[in-house]
Scaffold this active site. Structure first.
Site, PDB file in Angstrom:
ATOM      1  N   CYS A  78       0.829  -1.208   0.000  1.00 16.79           N
ATOM      2  CA  CYS A  78       0.000   0.000   0.000  1.00 16.79           C
ATOM      3  C   CYS A  78       0.869   1.267   0.000  1.00 16.79           C
ATOM      4  CB  CYS A  78      -0.974  -0.040   1.177  1.00 16.79           C
ATOM      5  SG  CYS A  78      -2.371   1.100   0.992  1.00 16.79           S
ATOM      6  N   HIS A 164      -3.679  -5.191   0.855  1.00 17.62           N
ATOM      7  CA  HIS A 164      -3.113  -5.677   2.117  1.00 17.62           C
ATOM      8  C   HIS A 164      -3.189  -7.205   2.175  1.00 17.62           C
ATOM      9  CE1 HIS A 164      -2.535  -1.836   4.241  1.00 17.62           C
ATOM     10  NE2 HIS A 164      -3.548  -1.421   3.499  1.00 17.62           N
ATOM     11  N   GLU A 166      -1.901  -9.090   4.347  1.00 15.17           N
ATOM     12  CA  GLU A 166      -1.823  -9.574   5.730  1.00 15.17           C
ATOM     13  C   GLU A 166      -3.179  -9.708   6.408  1.00 15.17           C
ATOM     14  OE1 GLU A 166      -1.393  -5.042   6.037  1.00 15.17           O
ATOM     15  OE2 GLU A 166      -0.903  -6.650   4.626  1.00 15.17           O
ATOM     16  N   SER A 217       0.203 -14.127  37.905  1.00 10.95           N
ATOM     17  CA  SER A 217      -1.184 -13.670  38.016  1.00 10.95           C
ATOM     18  C   SER A 217      -2.183 -14.777  37.729  1.00 10.95           C
ATOM     19  CB  SER A 217      -1.420 -12.523  37.025  1.00 10.95           C
ATOM     20  OG  SER A 217      -1.329 -13.006  35.694  1.00 10.95           O
ATOM     21  N   GLY A 218      -1.708 -15.861  37.104  1.00  8.15           N
ATOM     22  CA  GLY A 218      -2.618 -16.909  36.648  1.00  8.15           C
ATOM     23  C   GLY A 218      -2.925 -16.789  35.176  1.00  8.15           C
ATOM     24  N   GLY A 219      -2.503 -15.667  34.557  1.00  5.72           N
ATOM     25  CA  GLY A 219      -2.666 -15.498  33.121  1.00  5.72           C
ATOM     26  C   GLY A 219      -1.648 -16.333  32.367  1.00  5.72           C
ATOM     27  N   VAL A 220      -1.813 -16.429  31.057  1.00  7.90           N
ATOM     28  CA  VAL A 220      -0.957 -17.314  30.270  1.00  7.90           C
ATOM     29  C   VAL A 220       0.491 -16.833  30.239  1.00  7.90           C
ATOM     30  CG1 VAL A 220      -1.474 -16.166  28.064  1.00  7.90           C
ATOM     31  CG2 VAL A 220      -0.763 -18.553  28.077  1.00  7.90           C
ATOM     32  N   ASP A 221       0.736 -15.519  30.221  1.00 12.12           N
ATOM     33  CA  ASP A 221       2.107 -15.023  30.109  1.00 12.12           C
ATOM     34  C   ASP A 221       2.934 -15.357  31.346  1.00 12.12           C
ATOM     35  OD1 ASP A 221       1.245 -13.932  27.714  1.00 12.12           O
ATOM     36  OD2 ASP A 221       0.819 -11.975  28.600  1.00 12.12           O
ATOM     37  N   SER A 222       2.441 -14.964  32.518  1.00 10.04           N
ATOM     38  CA  SER A 222       3.212 -15.200  33.742  1.00 10.04           C
ATOM     39  C   SER A 222       3.274 -16.680  34.091  1.00 10.04           C
ATOM     40  CB  SER A 222       2.636 -14.388  34.908  1.00 10.04           C
ATOM     41  OG  SER A 222       1.310 -14.779  35.201  1.00 10.04           O
ATOM     42  N   SER A 223       2.209 -17.426  33.815  1.00  8.41           N
ATOM     43  CA  SER A 223       2.219 -18.864  34.104  1.00  8.41           C
ATOM     44  C   SER A 223       3.230 -19.582  33.221  1.00  8.41           C
ATOM     45  CB  SER A 223       0.826 -19.464  33.895  1.00  8.41           C
ATOM     46  OG  SER A 223      -0.108 -18.907  34.793  1.00  8.41           O
TER      47      SER A 223
END
Length: 503
Positions: A78, A164, A166, A217-223
């Site tokens: 573009c 685009h 993508e 925290s229990g979220g996917v990143d920190s777990s």
């Protein structure tokens, strides 16, 4: 390695993610990055993103012109195509009529379109248009409205596309991007297994025998980060602060899953402390600040009592890094809750293994590391927890009402096979009471709002078109099992103008 030069497109991150989905490692640099900065990364190809500006604007962002003679394979998308054409002697004109939305390539040829047959649907979003390619270049695609929809260099190593590839609205876009990667000879080894191997090596080399502290925290990143440290065998302590603002059964679920997988986990019960600090507070920003302050205090206490620690591990993701390095001012939407703001006497070196990863890549790592799907596929949950989903003052009574209602909504989404089809779903307890009927008597109950959204990147989001039969069942089940709630409504607002959370 493929570098994406960012000229302000809302789709720049999506380009980088699509390349990684094709197993090519990608990074994003500012559009005006000098050639020396580009070459430092030793890229095998460059992509010039789209952008909201016109190439005729005096202050329009432009790439280092030396890039065009660097010999690197190049794809301009573009605005990127218009820059490329203008710089190399083609003709760009202000279009008499903008082309937005779906279009059909009525003609396409050459290796960039290998494997595509017949008319190809693409997504257009431009005002200016390339009306003649640079000398020696060929037009390799056109639409009914645009006779120059794609161009190719004489040596077949550089291309421009006016559409685009993508976005999802270009259904064959991934094939086009894959063809470009093959033409460029880009390495395709960015697999979850390869990423995990590299991260384990990095963590072991960096941490060595030193101690690492992290908040979970229990979220996917920190777990997933906690599992990575455990898998790497480094000396770590994962701290889970139960602030009393969690969902139903969340503490027990996180505790059981992480301990079973070898994480050295410490659970801090701070419910009383947080609720006391939140007493009488109704302003959402004030609630966030109080929760952030109390979290830092609880976490700092653990750091002092269980220390010393050399490293503080954080689940920082690549979008966070991009935003921090952007250099463009943005209005504050909400205060972000993180481990920032630790006291000066607690000095750590940061350990951020996920700093070059997107959220979906962390989920792939979580799968390899054995994180249960209930945590791995969990929807995002704000750091302040249910405090920003209980509108107004936060009390234990109102939290319990919301917990039960939220659990019913989430469980029902799973029953209907809808949980993984939406990006985020939540229940919000409003301070509004509405009149209703219970038997022969009138009663006043809380109004509960349900919200579910679909999104690619959480920068924008659309409200989820859940079946009316599902919403009917949700309203019936919630009002039947949570008698304090007298009315259920469904939020039909997209982002923008609204944010996903209500506070």
């Amino acid at each position: 390695m493929v570098l994406v030069l960012d000229f302000g497109s809302q789709y720049t991150r999506l380009i980088a993610r699509r390349l990684r989905e094709l197993r090519a490692f990608s990074l994003i640099l500012p559009g005006d990055a000098p050639l020396e900065e580009v070459l430092k990364h030793r890229p095998q190809a460059l992509i010039l993103s789209g952008g909201p500006r016109s190439v005729f604007d005096p202050d329009a962002p432009r790439p280092d012109p030396r890039l065009f003679s660097s010999g690197l394979p190049l794809l301009g998308i573009c605005y990127g195509m218009q820059l490329l054409a203008q710089e190399l002697g083609g003709r760009v004109e202000r279009a008499g009529r903008a082309e937005y939305g779906k279009a059909l390539l009525t003609r396409h040829e050459g290796p960039l379109f290998r494997g595509l047959e017949g008319e190809v649907q693409v997504w257009m979003s431009h005002q200016d248009a390339v009306t003649a390619p640079p000398p020696g270049w060929r037009v390799v695609a056109e639409t009914e409205e645009n006779p120059v929809a794609a161009i190719a260099s004489p040596d077949g190593r550089a291309y421009g596309v006016q559409f685009h590839p993508e976005v999802a609205h270009t259904p064959k876009g991934m094939q086009i991007l894959e063809n470009f990667l093959e033409l460029a000879g880009a390495k395709r080894d960015w697999t979850p297994e390869h990423v995990l191997e590299e991260l384990l090596r990095e963590v072991r080399e960096r941490a060595g025998k030193d101690r690492v502290l992290l908040a979970v925290s229990g979220g996917v990143d920190s777990s997933t980060l906690a599992l990575l440290l455990a898998k790497a065998g480094v000396d770590h302590l994962a701290v889970f602060v139960d602030h009393g603002l969690l969902r139903l059964g969340e503490r027990e679920e996180v505790e059981g899953a992480l301990r079973a997988l070898g994480v050295n986990l410490l659970v801090v019960d701070a419910k009383e402390r947080f609720l006391k600090a939140l007493k009488g507070v109704e302003d959402p920003e004030e609630k966030r600040k109080i929760i952030g302050r109390e979290f830092v205090a609880a976490f700092s206490q653990v750091a002092r009592e269980r220390g010393p620690f050399r490293f503080l591990a954080q689940g920082t993701l690549y979008p966070d890094v991009i935003e921090s390095a952007g250099g463009h001012g943005a209005a504050k939407i909400k205060s972000h809750h993180n481990v920032g703001g630790l006291p000066e006497d607690l000095e750590f070196e940061l350990l951020e293994p996920f700093r070059l990863l997107f959220k979906d890549e962390v989920r792939e790592l979580a799968l390899l590391l054995g994180l249960p799907d209930t945590l791995r596929l969990r929807h995002p949950f704000p750091g302040p927890g249910l405090a920003v989903r209980v509108l107004g003052e936060v009390t234990e009574e109102r939290l319990e009402i919301l917990r039960r209602a939220d659990d019913i909504f989430t469980s029902l989404l799973r029953e209907w096979g809808l949980y993984e089809k939406v990006a985020q779903a939540l229940a919000v307890l409003t301070p509004v009471r509405s009149v209703g009927v219970a038997g022969d008597e009138r009663k006043y109950g809380y109004v509960l709002a349900l919200r579910a959204v679909t999104t690619e990147d959480f920068m924008t989001a659309d409200w989820a078109r859940l079946p009316l039969e599902f919403l009917d069942e949700a309203a019936r089940r919630i009002t039947r099992r949570v008698p304090e709630i007298g009315r259920v409504v469904y939020d039909l607002t997209s982002k923008p103008p609204a944010t996903i959370e209500w506070e």
